[in-house]
Design a protein around this motif. Structure first.
Motif, PDB file in Angstrom:
ATOM      1  N   PRO A 292      18.680 -11.821  27.171  1.00  0.00           N
ATOM      2  CA  PRO A 292      17.698 -12.516  26.340  1.00  0.00           C
ATOM      3  C   PRO A 292      17.359 -13.889  26.910  1.00  0.00           C
ATOM      4  O   PRO A 292      18.148 -14.471  27.656  1.00  0.00           O
ATOM      5  CB  PRO A 292      18.405 -12.653  24.982  1.00  0.00           C
ATOM      6  N   THR A 293      16.203 -14.389  26.554  1.00  0.00           N
ATOM      7  CA  THR A 293      15.792 -15.725  26.983  1.00  0.00           C
ATOM      8  C   THR A 293      16.411 -16.758  26.040  1.00  0.00           C
ATOM      9  O   THR A 293      16.166 -16.703  24.835  1.00  0.00           O
ATOM     10  CB  THR A 293      14.257 -15.844  26.939  1.00  0.00           C
ATOM     11  N   VAL A 295      16.392 -19.917  24.127  1.00  0.00           N
ATOM     12  CA  VAL A 295      15.347 -20.879  23.754  1.00  0.00           C
ATOM     13  C   VAL A 295      15.985 -22.090  23.076  1.00  0.00           C
ATOM     14  O   VAL A 295      16.555 -21.972  21.990  1.00  0.00           O
ATOM     15  CB  VAL A 295      14.324 -20.229  22.810  1.00  0.00           C
ATOM     16  N   VAL A 300      11.219 -26.046  21.114  1.00  0.00           N
ATOM     17  CA  VAL A 300      10.215 -25.554  20.158  1.00  0.00           C
ATOM     18  C   VAL A 300       9.935 -26.570  19.052  1.00  0.00           C
ATOM     19  O   VAL A 300       8.809 -26.674  18.573  1.00  0.00           O
ATOM     20  CB  VAL A 300      10.597 -24.172  19.555  1.00  0.00           C
ATOM     21  N   ILE A 301      10.958 -27.341  18.634  1.00  0.00           N
ATOM     22  CA  ILE A 301      10.752 -28.272  17.509  1.00  0.00           C
ATOM     23  C   ILE A 301      10.044 -29.541  17.987  1.00  0.00           C
ATOM     24  O   ILE A 301       8.974 -29.882  17.500  1.00  0.00           O
ATOM     25  CB  ILE A 301      12.095 -28.638  16.844  1.00  0.00           C
ATOM     26  N   LEU A 307       6.295 -19.309  21.792  1.00  0.00           N
ATOM     27  CA  LEU A 307       6.694 -18.123  22.562  1.00  0.00           C
ATOM     28  C   LEU A 307       6.003 -16.877  22.032  1.00  0.00           C
ATOM     29  O   LEU A 307       6.057 -16.596  20.820  1.00  0.00           O
ATOM     30  CB  LEU A 307       8.210 -17.913  22.480  1.00  0.00           C
ATOM     31  N   GLY A 309       5.046 -12.547  23.205  1.00  0.00           N
ATOM     32  CA  GLY A 309       5.220 -11.456  24.146  1.00  0.00           C
ATOM     33  C   GLY A 309       3.850 -10.878  24.479  1.00  0.00           C
ATOM     34  O   GLY A 309       2.882 -11.072  23.728  1.00  0.00           O
ATOM     35  N   TRP A 311       2.136  -7.121  25.912  1.00  0.00           N
ATOM     36  CA  TRP A 311       2.357  -5.725  26.306  1.00  0.00           C
ATOM     37  C   TRP A 311       0.985  -5.082  26.464  1.00  0.00           C
ATOM     38  O   TRP A 311       0.261  -4.916  25.489  1.00  0.00           O
ATOM     39  CB  TRP A 311       3.182  -5.030  25.218  1.00  0.00           C
TER      40      TRP A 311
ATOM     41  N   THR B 284      11.578 -22.057  14.045  1.00  0.00           N
ATOM     42  CA  THR B 284      12.824 -22.808  14.227  1.00  0.00           C
ATOM     43  C   THR B 284      12.595 -24.258  13.816  1.00  0.00           C
ATOM     44  O   THR B 284      11.651 -24.881  14.277  1.00  0.00           O
ATOM     45  CB  THR B 284      13.270 -22.732  15.705  1.00  0.00           C
ATOM     46  N   THR B 293      18.591 -20.209  20.963  1.00  0.00           N
ATOM     47  CA  THR B 293      18.363 -18.913  20.317  1.00  0.00           C
ATOM     48  C   THR B 293      18.121 -17.858  21.396  1.00  0.00           C
ATOM     49  O   THR B 293      17.188 -17.998  22.185  1.00  0.00           O
ATOM     50  CB  THR B 293      17.136 -19.000  19.390  1.00  0.00           C
ATOM     51  N   PRO B 294      18.952 -16.807  21.447  1.00  0.00           N
ATOM     52  CA  PRO B 294      18.733 -15.769  22.469  1.00  0.00           C
ATOM     53  C   PRO B 294      17.634 -14.796  22.027  1.00  0.00           C
ATOM     54  O   PRO B 294      17.794 -14.064  21.067  1.00  0.00           O
ATOM     55  CB  PRO B 294      20.094 -15.066  22.552  1.00  0.00           C
ATOM     56  N   VAL B 295      16.516 -14.826  22.734  1.00  0.00           N
ATOM     57  CA  VAL B 295      15.359 -14.019  22.329  1.00  0.00           C
ATOM     58  C   VAL B 295      15.274 -12.764  23.203  1.00  0.00           C
ATOM     59  O   VAL B 295      15.044 -12.868  24.415  1.00  0.00           O
ATOM     60  CB  VAL B 295      14.057 -14.832  22.451  1.00  0.00           C
ATOM     61  N   PRO B 296      15.458 -11.570  22.616  1.00  0.00           N
ATOM     62  CA  PRO B 296      15.390 -10.344  23.420  1.00  0.00           C
ATOM     63  C   PRO B 296      13.954 -10.056  23.848  1.00  0.00           C
ATOM     64  O   PRO B 296      13.020 -10.203  23.059  1.00  0.00           O
ATOM     65  CB  PRO B 296      15.872  -9.253  22.454  1.00  0.00           C
ATOM     66  N   ALA B 297      13.791  -9.651  25.112  1.00  0.00           N
ATOM     67  CA  ALA B 297      12.447  -9.354  25.628  1.00  0.00           C
ATOM     68  C   ALA B 297      11.760  -8.298  24.765  1.00  0.00           C
ATOM     69  O   ALA B 297      10.570  -8.419  24.434  1.00  0.00           O
ATOM     70  CB  ALA B 297      12.535  -8.880  27.078  1.00  0.00           C
ATOM     71  N   LYS B 298      12.492  -7.263  24.368  1.00  0.00           N
ATOM     72  CA  LYS B 298      11.864  -6.182  23.604  1.00  0.00           C
ATOM     73  C   LYS B 298      11.279  -6.671  22.287  1.00  0.00           C
ATOM     74  O   LYS B 298      10.266  -6.144  21.815  1.00  0.00           O
ATOM     75  CB  LYS B 298      12.893  -5.075  23.321  1.00  0.00           C
ATOM     76  N   VAL B 300       9.884  -9.561  21.560  1.00  0.00           N
ATOM     77  CA  VAL B 300       8.574 -10.207  21.700  1.00  0.00           C
ATOM     78  C   VAL B 300       7.540  -9.283  22.336  1.00  0.00           C
ATOM     79  O   VAL B 300       6.358  -9.335  21.989  1.00  0.00           O
ATOM     80  CB  VAL B 300       8.659 -11.550  22.479  1.00  0.00           C
ATOM     81  N   ILE B 301       7.969  -8.411  23.270  1.00  0.00           N
ATOM     82  CA  ILE B 301       6.992  -7.567  23.974  1.00  0.00           C
ATOM     83  C   ILE B 301       6.582  -6.368  23.109  1.00  0.00           C
ATOM     84  O   ILE B 301       5.404  -6.185  22.806  1.00  0.00           O
ATOM     85  CB  ILE B 301       7.561  -7.058  25.320  1.00  0.00           C
ATOM     86  N   PHE B 302       7.544  -5.560  22.730  1.00  0.00           N
ATOM     87  CA  PHE B 302       7.210  -4.301  22.055  1.00  0.00           C
ATOM     88  C   PHE B 302       6.990  -4.488  20.551  1.00  0.00           C
ATOM     89  O   PHE B 302       6.320  -3.687  19.926  1.00  0.00           O
ATOM     90  CB  PHE B 302       8.320  -3.263  22.275  1.00  0.00           C
ATOM     91  N   ASN B 304       6.139  -7.588  19.150  1.00  0.00           N
ATOM     92  CA  ASN B 304       5.143  -8.644  18.927  1.00  0.00           C
ATOM     93  C   ASN B 304       5.636  -9.733  17.979  1.00  0.00           C
ATOM     94  O   ASN B 304       4.883 -10.234  17.148  1.00  0.00           O
ATOM     95  CB  ASN B 304       3.843  -8.009  18.386  1.00  0.00           C
ATOM     96  N   ILE B 305       6.916 -10.085  18.098  1.00  0.00           N
ATOM     97  CA  ILE B 305       7.455 -11.184  17.293  1.00  0.00           C
ATOM     98  C   ILE B 305       7.121 -12.490  18.005  1.00  0.00           C
ATOM     99  O   ILE B 305       7.260 -12.602  19.220  1.00  0.00           O
ATOM    100  CB  ILE B 305       8.977 -11.006  17.078  1.00  0.00           C
ATOM    101  N   LEU B 307       7.361 -16.812  18.259  1.00  0.00           N
ATOM    102  CA  LEU B 307       8.301 -17.910  17.968  1.00  0.00           C
ATOM    103  C   LEU B 307       7.595 -19.255  18.019  1.00  0.00           C
ATOM    104  O   LEU B 307       6.914 -19.561  19.006  1.00  0.00           O
ATOM    105  CB  LEU B 307       9.449 -17.934  18.986  1.00  0.00           C
ATOM    106  N   TYR B 308       7.802 -20.032  16.949  1.00  0.00           N
ATOM    107  CA  TYR B 308       7.259 -21.380  16.885  1.00  0.00           C
ATOM    108  C   TYR B 308       8.366 -22.331  16.437  1.00  0.00           C
ATOM    109  O   TYR B 308       9.376 -21.909  15.882  1.00  0.00           O
ATOM    110  CB  TYR B 308       6.132 -21.468  15.858  1.00  0.00           C
ATOM    111  N   GLY B 309       8.135 -23.613  16.679  1.00  0.00           N
ATOM    112  CA  GLY B 309       8.988 -24.633  16.096  1.00  0.00           C
ATOM    113  C   GLY B 309       8.226 -25.354  15.007  1.00  0.00           C
ATOM    114  O   GLY B 309       6.988 -25.322  14.988  1.00  0.00           O
TER     115      GLY B 309
END
Lengths: 375, 375
Positions: A292-293, A295, A300-301, A307, A309, A311, B284, B293-298, B300-302, B304-305, B307-309
């Motif tokens: 995972p990335t 963050v 972000v704050i 962030l 994604g 596809w 956040t 925060t560990p963000v899984p690629a799946k 955000v990509i698959f 479509n989640i 992320l903002y602060g």
């Protein structure tokens, strides 16, 4: 293969070519109104009936095609690449799952052989590419409906035509849809040697946008740096450089990036945040490190980094009926190809019947791309 | 303190109360056009001249105030909380840095004593709260200009008035500005016992929005669960539950969350992704675990989640002159307070002169809030 099974194959592939209500939908909708065939044709296609390694699950089979002479288009496939996403889909490790049995392959180019009396969007001789994912391009021939393909000019190379609709389109959309980029702006990307990464470098270069391209260190790193520079990369650096003083020197020359493209994840992605402009955007389109990335809250704050994604498969589903948007994108990209601003990817052409050799190394995004040639 | 130093204190605090061009700006703009004082007053204020622990750097000092009788407002401060962000700012570990010497405190409520002849937005007797961060509320009195304060009704409790402008406003904006929430929708949050978290629970409850509230396991966990339920929490669970089958049972009853609020980071935030609705948003606003925060690629990509602060200080700067927007938000929140839908936070009231006791435990967001009472 008995007739009953063949019919089932076709029916399921028909549904595969229609958008599913949700990308993760696991079950087929069984449309009972499948058109009655009026002309029987057949093709040879790479079919799989369950998920697994290609050597276990993928087989070349003769498959019947039904052409009704009204809404249908009969296509001879010319070339189709083997993309990492196709392999992930074979493995069942992708955001969409086909209905079995399924024909593999999502990208490629075909030539229209004949069209039904109600089709006026394409004509025999036209080159066409699939509009949506899940077309099943690893086949000698296909029958589909007008909205399932988009015509493209046939005055670019076969390889460029067969590979324009996934990776260059991904690069194009990520550069167009998240931030407004002007000449002199900067984009940073990791996995810069991926096929998408190389398209990003070339599209940015043609638009006057600076790119900072992050690659993994490797024995032949200087050759790779030279290769990416020759495509138009402003800077090519290794992942280790992201933590070094050299970065400050770069930002004496170019602006900090307002867009970061991430296909790696893990530390390679986490190390990008330090260098981004406040208010910038990171778009993730891959997770090659399978990590995972990370963050940081402060990014972000306090620095308002966003962030998202991306596809391409989802974009195609969402824009399936926006013909002008799809045509506009392809027209821009093909113009870049014609002007020599977007080179065809380095690839190995493999005759369709020797398909097994095409699947080796296909999951290595830095390896040479393999393209099946049908003729 | 010599007169020269006192003048410097005031001049610098004057600039502190004006928005800096960038939140991370480290240097002051020295406006040479500081108005000539025509009436000399003074206050007692908690002043710091460098970053560090409060016991080392914060001192109660007599500070002169200059009231010009034209654009100025003279205020008697009534109450001001000690928020974690104030302590971070003392430590120099926050997104904005004051110019030294500075008066501490960003939130509080005051009563207008007198106003200059050109002021018509407030009148003597009105209650006012700072419009922007960096006001310096840990003081017995203050002089400022009209745009620096916003009047609020004085028919709510002193504690509610003194604490409405940071935490409830943060909760309100995060619920309003990122996704459209309708009755029956679900919000998930970690650090649910934080002051913001408790405001989120109450605002959602009053809007018919379900909340899934994640807390750390602790010896008195059932008492805390009961407390948050009494505020209107739909579900209260521990971080460990996020990985258990119980989550599936929850989603048989309520929709998956379309909004996640994260003030913890680390695994607590990473474990939220599994449970979010496709297309949802994570906002956040804190990083209590001090881990990214560990963000899984799946995700955000698959799925479509996005992320903002969110940072209330930045929102205030961005909307400083949008009086209608600020008034609308405060009016909504004060109406909730009046109806009993938004309770005043549990807090300990501490006389201003005993300020030293107010700073203990102030970095513990689950501890009781300390509020300085000036009268």
């Amino acid at each position: 293969m008995g007739t009953r099974l063949l019919h089932r194959t076709i029916r399921k592939n028909y549904f595969l070519r229609h958008p599913l209500p949700k990308p993760t939908q696991k079950q087929c909708m069984l449309h009972r109104t499948f058109p009655k065939p009026i002309s029987n044709l057949s093709c040879e296609a790479l079919v799989y009936r369950r998920h697994g390694a290609f050597s276990d699950v993928l087989h070349l089979e003769e498959v019947p095609l039904f052409y009704n002479g009204r809404e249908d288009i009969y296509i001879r496939m010319l070339a189709a690449p083997v993309n990492p996403a196709d392999i992930n889909m074979l493995h069942g490790n992708y955001g969409i799952t086909p209905c079995f049995p399924a024909i593999g392959g999502n990208e490629g180019v075909g030539e229209v052989i004949k069209v039904g009396c109600n089709v006026n969007s394409v004509k025999p001789g036209d080159w066409v590419i699939p509009t949506d994912s899940g077309f099943g391009t690893w086949t000698t021939h296909a029958v589909c409906q007008a909205h399932q393909v988009t015509s493209i000019p046939n005055n670019i190379s076969l390889i460029s035509a067969a590979t324009v609709s996934v990776n260059p389109c991904t690069a194009y959309r990520m550069l167009m849809d998240f931030v407004t980029l002007n000449p002199g702006d900067t984009v940073i990307q990791n996995g810069a040697n991926s096929t998408v990464g190389q398209a990003v470098i070339q599209i940015c270069s043609s638009m006057g946008i600076n790119t900072i391209n992050v690659i993994r260190d490797r024995p032949n790193v200087n050759a790779l740096i030279e290769k990416l520079r020759s495509l138009g990369a402003t800077y090519v650096i290794t992942e280790e450089t992201l933590q070094k003083q050299e970065m400050a020197d770069i930002f004496k020359v170019v602006e900090r990036p307002k867009l970061a493209l991430n296909c790696v994840g893990g530390r390679s992605a986490g190390d990008l945040f330090t260098h981004l402009m406040d208010g910038s955007t990171m778009v993730t389109y891959g997770g090659m490190s399978r990590k995972p990335t990370p963050v940081p809250a402060k990014a972000v704050i306090f620095r308002n980094i966003k962030l998202y994604g991306f596809w391409m498969t989802q974009w195609k589903k969402d824009n399936l009926h926006d013909v002008a948007k799809i045509k506009g994108m392809l027209s821009d990209l093909i113009e870049m190809v014609r002007k020599g601003h977007l080179l065809e990817p380095a690839c190995t052409q493999i005759p369709f019947k020797e398909y097994e050799t095409a699947f080796h190394d296909s999951l290595n995004p830095c390896g040479s791309k393999n393209i099946l040639i049908m003729e």
